[in-house]
Each structure stands twice: as C-alpha cells, then as structure tokens.
Design a protein around this motif. Structure first.
Motif, mmCIF file in Angstrom:
data_model
loop_
_atom_site.group_PDB
_atom_site.id
_atom_site.type_symbol
_atom_site.label_atom_id
_atom_site.label_comp_id
_atom_site.label_asym_id
_atom_site.label_seq_id
_atom_site.Cartn_x
_atom_site.Cartn_y
_atom_site.Cartn_z
ATOM 1 N N PRO A 18 38.624 -2.720 -28.510
ATOM 2 C CA PRO A 18 37.728 -2.837 -27.350
ATOM 3 C C PRO A 18 37.082 -1.504 -26.991
ATOM 4 O O PRO A 18 35.918 -1.469 -26.585
ATOM 5 N N PHE A 19 37.817 -0.413 -27.194
ATOM 6 C CA PHE A 19 37.267 0.893 -26.829
ATOM 7 C C PHE A 19 36.234 1.353 -27.854
ATOM 8 O O PHE A 19 35.306 2.085 -27.535
ATOM 9 N N MET A 20 36.423 0.902 -29.095
ATOM 10 C CA MET A 20 35.429 1.185 -30.131
ATOM 11 C C MET A 20 34.103 0.535 -29.746
ATOM 12 O O MET A 20 33.044 1.165 -29.777
ATOM 13 N N ILE A 21 34.185 -0.736 -29.332
ATOM 14 C CA ILE A 21 32.972 -1.455 -28.940
ATOM 15 C C ILE A 21 32.357 -0.827 -27.689
ATOM 16 O O ILE A 21 31.150 -0.619 -27.612
ATOM 17 N N PHE A 22 33.216 -0.464 -26.768
ATOM 18 C CA PHE A 22 32.803 0.211 -25.536
ATOM 19 C C PHE A 22 31.998 1.471 -25.876
ATOM 20 O O PHE A 22 30.925 1.714 -25.332
ATOM 21 N N ASN A 23 32.523 2.272 -26.815
ATOM 22 C CA ASN A 23 31.852 3.508 -27.235
ATOM 23 C C ASN A 23 30.477 3.237 -27.812
ATOM 24 O O ASN A 23 29.504 3.912 -27.478
ATOM 25 N N ILE A 24 30.425 2.253 -28.714
ATOM 26 C CA ILE A 24 29.159 1.981 -29.396
ATOM 27 C C ILE A 24 28.114 1.502 -28.405
ATOM 28 O O ILE A 24 26.987 1.989 -28.378
ATOM 29 N N ARG A 25 28.516 0.589 -27.534
ATOM 30 C CA ARG A 25 27.585 0.075 -26.516
ATOM 31 C C ARG A 25 27.048 1.191 -25.650
ATOM 32 O O ARG A 25 25.872 1.280 -25.367
ATOM 33 N N ARG A 26 27.957 2.023 -25.233
ATOM 34 C CA ARG A 26 27.595 3.098 -24.336
ATOM 35 C C ARG A 26 26.610 4.045 -25.003
ATOM 36 O O ARG A 26 25.624 4.480 -24.407
ATOM 37 N N PHE A 27 26.917 4.337 -26.273
ATOM 38 C CA PHE A 27 26.047 5.253 -27.007
ATOM 39 C C PHE A 27 24.642 4.668 -27.137
ATOM 40 O O PHE A 27 23.649 5.342 -26.905
ATOM 41 N N ARG A 28 24.567 3.378 -27.497
ATOM 42 C CA ARG A 28 23.260 2.754 -27.695
ATOM 43 C C ARG A 28 22.482 2.727 -26.391
ATOM 44 O O ARG A 28 21.276 2.963 -26.370
ATOM 45 N N ARG A 29 23.171 2.466 -25.310
ATOM 46 C CA ARG A 29 22.499 2.438 -24.017
ATOM 47 C C ARG A 29 21.945 3.833 -23.694
ATOM 48 O O ARG A 29 20.828 3.984 -23.242
ATOM 49 N N ASP A 30 22.761 4.842 -23.963
ATOM 50 C CA ASP A 30 22.346 6.197 -23.619
ATOM 51 C C ASP A 30 21.216 6.701 -24.497
ATOM 52 O O ASP A 30 20.400 7.514 -24.077
ATOM 53 N N GLU A 31 21.176 6.223 -25.750
ATOM 54 C CA GLU A 31 20.133 6.687 -26.648
ATOM 55 C C GLU A 31 18.782 6.106 -26.269
ATOM 56 O O GLU A 31 17.758 6.695 -26.533
ATOM 57 N N VAL A 82 44.016 5.893 -21.750
ATOM 58 C CA VAL A 82 44.549 4.629 -22.283
ATOM 59 C C VAL A 82 44.574 4.683 -23.813
ATOM 60 O O VAL A 82 45.588 4.362 -24.441
ATOM 61 N N ILE A 83 43.464 5.129 -24.410
ATOM 62 C CA ILE A 83 43.403 5.217 -25.875
ATOM 63 C C ILE A 83 44.516 6.132 -26.370
ATOM 64 O O ILE A 83 45.236 5.824 -27.325
ATOM 65 N N ASN A 84 44.656 7.260 -25.694
ATOM 66 C CA ASN A 84 45.645 8.249 -26.102
ATOM 67 C C ASN A 84 47.070 7.715 -25.981
ATOM 68 O O ASN A 84 47.917 7.920 -26.845
ATOM 69 N N VAL A 85 47.316 7.003 -24.886
ATOM 70 C CA VAL A 85 48.656 6.501 -24.616
ATOM 71 C C VAL A 85 49.049 5.405 -25.612
ATOM 72 O O VAL A 85 50.209 5.301 -26.008
ATOM 73 N N LEU A 86 48.069 4.613 -26.045
ATOM 74 C CA LEU A 86 48.386 3.563 -27.017
ATOM 75 C C LEU A 86 48.962 4.166 -28.292
ATOM 76 O O LEU A 86 49.770 3.547 -28.971
ATOM 77 N N LYS A 87 48.550 5.402 -28.624
ATOM 78 C CA LYS A 87 48.981 6.009 -29.881
ATOM 79 C C LYS A 87 50.118 6.998 -29.679
ATOM 80 O O LYS A 87 50.426 7.781 -30.578
ATOM 81 N N VAL A 88 50.700 7.028 -28.494
ATOM 82 C CA VAL A 88 51.703 8.060 -28.211
ATOM 83 C C VAL A 88 52.828 8.001 -29.255
ATOM 84 O O VAL A 88 53.331 6.934 -29.597
ATOM 85 N N PHE A 89 53.160 9.162 -29.813
ATOM 86 C CA PHE A 89 54.144 9.230 -30.895
ATOM 87 C C PHE A 89 55.079 10.437 -30.719
ATOM 88 O O PHE A 89 56.282 10.282 -30.511
ATOM 89 N N ASP A 90 54.506 11.634 -30.773
ATOM 90 C CA ASP A 90 55.306 12.860 -30.858
ATOM 91 C C ASP A 90 56.307 12.989 -29.707
ATOM 92 O O ASP A 90 57.486 13.263 -29.932
ATOM 93 N N LEU A 91 55.816 12.800 -28.475
ATOM 94 C CA LEU A 91 56.692 13.045 -27.330
ATOM 95 C C LEU A 91 57.907 12.118 -27.358
ATOM 96 O O LEU A 91 59.029 12.547 -27.092
ATOM 97 N N VAL A 92 57.671 10.856 -27.686
ATOM 98 C CA VAL A 92 58.781 9.904 -27.724
ATOM 99 C C VAL A 92 59.751 10.289 -28.846
ATOM 100 O O VAL A 92 60.965 10.318 -28.658
ATOM 101 N N PHE A 93 59.180 10.610 -29.984
ATOM 102 C CA PHE A 93 59.980 10.963 -31.157
ATOM 103 C C PHE A 93 60.861 12.175 -30.876
ATOM 104 O O PHE A 93 62.030 12.226 -31.283
ATOM 105 N N ILE A 94 60.336 13.155 -30.155
ATOM 106 C CA ILE A 94 61.055 14.411 -29.941
ATOM 107 C C ILE A 94 61.996 14.326 -28.744
ATOM 108 O O ILE A 94 63.123 14.799 -28.793
ATOM 109 N N ILE A 95 61.548 13.730 -27.648
ATOM 110 C CA ILE A 95 62.354 13.795 -26.422
ATOM 111 C C ILE A 95 63.506 12.795 -26.448
ATOM 112 O O ILE A 95 64.611 13.112 -26.028
#
Lengths: 295, 514
Positions: free
Chosen positions: B500-513, B444-457
C-alpha cells in the motif's frame, strides 16, 4: 471600526503583560523539561562508554555510575584486550565494505539520475515509477535468491558480494534523491554546454556533477551510515573472515553478561566513526533527511 | 539507522524543505531565532539569504525550497524544468545515449531486486528443500500456526504503538524547542542515536534494562524512587528462633510476642536467618530506653559465634526500618518503626496488655526493579529503545515544518484572543498535518521491517515472546531453520504489507509531477 481596533489593541496589551508572566513561568518549566529529556537521551550512550572503560570485576560488582565517585576505576584494559583479539580485522572489513559501497552508489545513481532528469527517451516516466516503487521493497525479499545466486557465482561470503548487495538496494533511494536535485539545475547551463557540442558524459561530469555536490554529500553520508551500521546483510552474506564489526559483535551477544567487556568497547568503537561523521556533516545529514528520506 | 526509511518523503520532504533550509535544524549561528515576536513570515527571504553566495549550492532541499508554503501540495519535485520544451526537444541528445547512463543501475536493480521478487514468489510455493510444490501451504501456515500468529501479533503491537508515540513525541519536542535558545544542541542530542547502528543501540539498551539495580540504570532509578517513597527495607528470611525460649514466635507470617506485654515494659525481639553480611553496615543494637512501651529488634547472631541467645550483645546489629504494631483485642492500636539501632517506642498507649507484632511485609523481598527483558514486557522494552532511536528524526522533520508556518497566522489568532492551546490545536496541528503524515507513514514502513533491535535486545530465552516477521524470516531461512520455502513466503508477506505504501508513493509522485 476604530473602536474595534482599539478593543483589539487593549486586549493585545493586556495579553502582553499577562502573557509575558505566563511565558516566563512556562518557559522555565519548558527549559527544565527539555534538560531532563536531553539527559534521558544521553544517559544510555554514556552508560555504554563508562562500562567500556571499567574492568570486568567492577562491571560485575557495581553500577557504572559509581565511576563518578571513584574515577580511579577508569582503565583502557578492555580496549587493549579487544584490539589484541583480532577485532581490528573486522574494523577493516567494515571499511572495505562501506567505502566502495558508498562510492559505487554515488557514481551509478548519479549517472542514472542524469538520464532520468535530462535525457529524453521512450518510457522514461514508466521506468522512473518502477524506481520509486522499489524504494520500499524490504531487503528480506532478496536474501534467499541472492544467496543462491552468489553460491552459483562463487562469491558467497565475500566482501564483493556484500558490497554489491548494498549498492543494489541503495540505488532506488539514491536515484530518486539525485534526480530530484538534478531537475532543479537551470536548463540554460546544460543547453549552453550542448550548444557548444559537448558530449553528454562531459556535461554530466563537468557541469551537473560538480553542481550537485551538496546533494551528493547528503546521499553519501546516508549511504555510508546505512552500510556501516548494517547487520542483516552481513549476517547472511559475509563469512567469518570477511565479517564487519556488527556481525563480529553480534556473535558475542549470546553470552551478553560475560562478554560485556568485549561488547561494550566494540560497540563504542563501531559508533565513533558514524558519530564523528554525523557531527562533521550534520548539515548535509539534516538536509538529506528533509529532502528525501533516511536509510 | 540501519533500516532504510524509504518512503513517501519525497514530496513530503519537499514541503518540509521549504522552510527547512534556514530552519533550526542546522547549526548555523543564526539558529537562535527570535521567538514568537519574529514577524518575518516570508521564509523564502531566509532561504535566499542563506544561499545567496551560490544559488546552486543549496542542495537537495533547495530544488524544492523555492516553494515556502508549508502545506503546498506538490510542484515541489520539479519546479523548473517545464520551461522551453521545444528547445529541449531540439537539443536533447539521442535516446540511445540514455542506455549508457542507465545500464549499470538498471542491471543491478534487475538482478538484485526485481529478479529476487519473482524468484521468491515461486520459491514460496515450494517446500523447505525446494523439491516439492506445496501451493499456498506456507502462507496458510503463516496465518494459522500459533507461534506465527504470535509473531504477527507482536508486529501489530509495534505498528499500533511505535509510529504514534514517535510522531507525538516529535511534535511535542519540536514545539517545545521553539522557545529555547539551545534548540540546536537539544536537537543534536536527540538526533544522535540515528547515527548509531541498531546493534550498538541494542547493546546500549541491554545495559539499560539489566535486571540487577546495581547494574541496570533503569532499575537503579526505579528502585531509588521506590525506596524514597516506601520505607520498607525488607529483611527476607529473617525469623524468630524456633524454640520455647524465644520471646517471639511466627504466626501467619507475622512475628508476634509470645506473651502479652504492658506499657513500661521493654520488649526484646531477637531474630535470626539473616547473614551477618547483609546487615554489616547496620548500627549495633541497643536496649531501648525506659518509659512507654518500647523494645529492640535485632539480629541475635554474633559474627564468628558466641554471644548469649536472646540478649543484646555489644556487636549484634539492630534492624532498622521495621514496622512494629501494638495489637490489642485483634486491633492495631499503634504503629511505629524501628530506629537505626533497632529500637522502637510507642508513645501514648493506654494501659492494658498488648501483643507486639512485626507484620509479614517486613520480611518480603525488597523491591528489585522491573523485569524489562522478561516475557511480558520485552516488546514494550524494545519499543522504548526504538523510540530513543527515532524520536529525533520525527522532531527534526516536524520542527522544519513548524518553522515554515506563517507567523502572522499565529499572531492574528493570538491577538483575537485565542489561547496558546487553541492556537496549537486549531492552527499549528492542521498546518502541520502533511508533515505529521509523512513522519507517521515513514515510521509504519520502518516498523514493519524491524529486525536488529529485536534480535539484539531480546535475550535468547524470550525471543519467541518478542519475535517479529523480519526476524522470523531470517531465523527460519538462515538462523538454523533451514526452511527457505517458508522464508520466501514470509518475505513475500512482508512485501505485501508494504505494498500500500508503494502505491501511495507512486500516486503522490505522479500528482506532484503534474
């Protein structure tokens, strides 16, 4: 109790016979399906290779797959023309951007990761959380401000500017990956060195860094591939004299049909080195992927 | 592969890595693991064996691989350091030295990443030139301008389709490869596109999607399959001569005999309007044999001129594969098809008079494949290319998770009589869910930033129909748009989407630590 076990056994044996038959047939079908999928995944790249090996006239008049019935079509003419057209300079630009960007990221991130893993300082956790937060920041956010900044510093369009951009945006992932590896290094190794009175930079350089080779290999290959394959950063920050292969090829896309004799060999040349690297180091590639992420 | 994945993999990756080191993703010779009979459920043994030579030479995955449980939540990132805290404090160097190690990284991050975020927030509140404060006008334009709304819609299609398809395909492939010996080769093949630049992938798929079935492999396959199941060859432009002598006339698009005919008669159906080149390879036309109702459909044109009108001359070509109907009283009584030499023959027709008709479908253009790069299909076509690039990534991550699932859980279920589907549905998928989530979120994160493929194809003319936020951001600020206020607003918009994914990452990291 015994009857229950016996019943289970009986069922297991029954299933064994039937299951083996089903497995045979099912296994055969799976094999066929997987072969088809593998072909499906290989054909597009094969098409690019074959198109790059056929003359302009052949490409305009027939499908690339006719090469297999008429192998005489093979020619290196496209590659010859491409190299004569100055494509080599963009190849060298790609190398000049990718190698420093990879080495700098490894060096700078390893130092920072060492501090995050093994030096106690106030606010350490908070700063590291910021690094984690920066993992997902899209590079689009920096294009306009950094273009302004480069204009002021007079490095807009230069290779240095492109390299620094890649280094900065490669750092969060790199620090994250290496820090997670460093904290796993046995504490005793560091403490022994510290007891001996070794300065921190020497512990970093002679104890931690050598131990981290596998992690650094993973990081190195990802950073290399990411920078080598980048288009957007080059599109914005590299001028024509300093453009890497991706940007040089992109400028030919407008006339896709007529430029295919440049685009196909160019695209293929641009992916040879990443592919070779991928096959040589795929172990590290996969491990890096599993350990953290890909770029 | 040019896009960074970033993301939450950190902890998730750790979980995967648990089973990963010995897993099938690597090419070590021991990869061909025995299939389901493998009773070795202790993955950590494998790990140890794998890394026995040098306990530290295990790489990133290892720090983590100490915990082989597939669903293990956390502990992963920092398995060891907690020991001997007092000693650490005593021996820890002065905090000042940290500055030396951190300075280069923090300077770069501050100047190249954090400062731009702040700058962009302010810049997005100004107009194109940056002179006039416009407040939230740029943001209002993003959610009201019709072409911008279309762009957002395309991103929505991407997010709705690509991550799900990639994850499901990855799961299917990972499960399938468990049963084969050449799993490593298969994984390498599927994984390979990840090493290729998205520009090269774009060029590759421009070739695949080429409209002309003689050039684009996708349409070549589709038209071949289509032609196998439908015999109509298609002779667009073929028509009778428009004069009173012609034995056939055009009626509502169909070609029909001028006079009714009886069985026993031979029907001549001369057509014109095709270039002789178009049927260059066809068989010369022949008169049909006697008996029944028969006849010939041919191109009544001699190359280079000459020949008698309405008569079959030696070199004139028969038209093969044309559908011919015998019609009486408005109803089709029999249908047949012309042979290679253009002859047709109706058998078993009762006596009476018939019209011989060549239906319009014979003269429609032949099926010429799908317009992949047209306005309607362009986004789906590019998503197809995206799946080609990323399915291998999903497969490798999921396969690693799969190899960490304890075998005895699966075996126990099988012995208790569970079917393979039940085992998959009730045991495999739930145990894999943390991995599946990591793959999905990463996509999902990757798809939100999709650029090259659209630009080229997407060809220039259909770029508006394929446009996405990241591409529009570049276009509006660098690609000729010249509106950096709008560009900054779009960049901030993109940042908000990944927040939201930034927050998701931070939460997850803190939980795991913890």
């Amino acid at each position: 109790m015994t009857t229950l076990t016996e019943a289970r056994h009986a069922r297991a044996i029954e299933r064994g016979l039937l299951g083996r038959l089903v497995d045979r047939v099912g296994g055969g079908l799976v094999q066929v399906a997987l072969v088809l999928i593998a072909v499906f995944w290989l054909v597009p790249t094969l098409g690019l290779l074959v198109v790059s090996l056929r003359g302009e006239k052949e490409n305009n008049s027939s499908g690339w797959w006719t090469l297999f019935t008429k192998p005489a079509q093979v020619t290196l003419e496209n590659y010859g023309n491409l190299l004569a057209s100055g494509f080599t300079s963009s190849f060298w630009n790609t190398v000049l951007i990718t190698v420093p960007a990879t080495l700098l990221v490894i060096g700078i991130s390893a130092m920072a990761a060492y501090a995050f893993a093994w030096i106690e300082f106030p606010g350490r956790d908070a700063v590291f959380l910021v690094v984690i937060a920066l993992l997902v920041v899209p590079i689009q956010i920096a294009l306009i401000p950094i273009a302004k900044m480069y204009g002021a510093l007079d490095i807009f369009g230069s290779i240095a500017g492109v390299v620094l951009f890649h280094v900065a945006f490669g750092l969060p992932f790199a620090i994250f990956l290496l820090r997670n590896f460093f904290v796993g290094i046995p504490r005793e190794l560091l403490e022994a060195a510290r007891m001996d009175g070794a300065p921190e930079w020497r512990i970093f350089a002679t104890v931690v860094f050598p131990l981290a080779k596998p992690a650094i290999a993973s990081l190195g290959i990802f950073q290399f591939l990411w920078v080598w394959n980048d288009l957007l950063v080059a599109l914005v920050f590299a001028d024509t004299a300093n453009q890497p292969m991706t940007k040089a090829l992109q400028s030919q896309m407008r006339q896709f049909g007529t430029n295919i004799d440049i685009l196909a060999p160019g695209a293929f040349l641009s992916l040879i080195i990443p592919l070779a690297l991928f096959f040589a180091f795929q172990r590290y590639f996969v491990q890096g992927l599993l350990a953290g992420s890909v770029k | 592969m040019t896009e960074r994945l970033d993301g939450p993999q950190a902890p998730g990756g750790d979980e995967l890595a648990a089973g990963a080191s010995p897993g099938p993703a690597e090419t070590e010779p021991d990869v061909a693991r025995p299939p389901a009979t493998d009773t070795n459920t202790d993955t950590s043994t494998d790990t140890d064996a794998d890394t026995a030579t040098d306990p530290t030479d295990t790489d990133t995955g290892t720090a983590i691989a100490t915990d082989p449980r597939p669903g293990a939540t956390g502990t992963a990132t920092a398995p060891r350091p907690a020991t001997g805290h007092t000693a650490a404090t005593r021996l820890s160097p002065s905090p000042k030295i940290a500055v030396f190690f951190l300075l280069p990284a923090l300077l770069l991050l501050a100047a190249w990443v954090i400062y731009p975020i702040i700058y962009s927030i302010f810049r997005s509140l100004f107009d194109a030139a940056g002179d006039r404060f416009v407040g939230l006008k740029n943001y209002a334009a993003i959610i009201s301008d019709p072409s911008m709304l279309a762009t957002l819609w395309h991103n929505a299609i991407w997010v709705a389709m690509a991550p799900l398809i990639v994850t499901v395909l990855g799961l299917i492939f990972a499960v399938m490869t468990e049963r084969i010996r050449w799993a490593t080769a298969f994984k390498l093949i599927l994984f390979m596109p990840m090493a290729v630049s998205l520009l090269a992938a774009g060029v590759i798929f421009r070739l695949v999607y080429e409209q002309d079935p003689d050039k684009g492999v996708a349409n070549a396959v589709i038209t071949t399959v289509h032609d196998t199941f439908s015999s109509s060859q298609g002779y667009p432009g073929a028509r009778p001569r428009e004069n009173d002598q012609a034995p056939v006339v055009l009626k509502n698009g169909d070609v029909v005999t001028r006079q009714p005919v009886q069985p026993g008669q031979q029907v001549l159906i001369p057509l014109v309007g095709l270039k002789p080149d178009a049927v260059e390879k066809a068989t010369p036309a022949k008169a049909a044999g006697a008996g029944g109702l028969s006849g010939t459909v041919w191109l009544d044109v001699v190359r280079g001129g000459g020949g008698t009108v309405n008569q079959i001359d030696g070199t004139e070509k028969g038209l093969a594969g044309i559908t011919v109907e015998a019609v009486a009283g408005g109803q089709v009584k029999a249908t047949t098809e012309t042979a290679a030499d253009g002859t047709f023959y109706f058998s078993g027709l009762s006596a009476g008079s018939y019209d011989v008709r060549l239906p319009q479908s014979n003269f429609e253009a032949a099926f010429n494949g799908i317009t992949w790069l047209g306005p309607t299909l362009i986004t789906l076509a590019i998503i197809g290319a995206y799946i080609w690039v990323w399915a291998g990534f999903a497969m490798v991550l999921i396969a690693a998770g799969l190899s960490a699932i304890p075998r005895d859980a699966l075996e126990a279920a099988r012995i208790d009589g569970a079917t393979e589907w039940q085992v998959f549905r009730r045991i495999t998928v739930p145990l894999l869910s943390p991995v599946l989530l990591v793959v999905f979120v990463t996509m999902v994160i990757n798809v939100l930033k999709v650029f090259d493929l659209v630009f080229i194809i997407a060809p220039g003319s259909v770029q508006p129909q394929a446009n996405v936020i990241a591409l529009e951001m570049w276009r509006v600020s660098f690609g000729g748009g010249g509106n950096q206020g709008m560009g900054s607003a779009l960049a901030i918009f993109l940042l908000v989407l990944v927040l939201p994914f930034m927050i998701f990452n931070i939460r997850r990291f803190r939980r795991d630590e913890r």
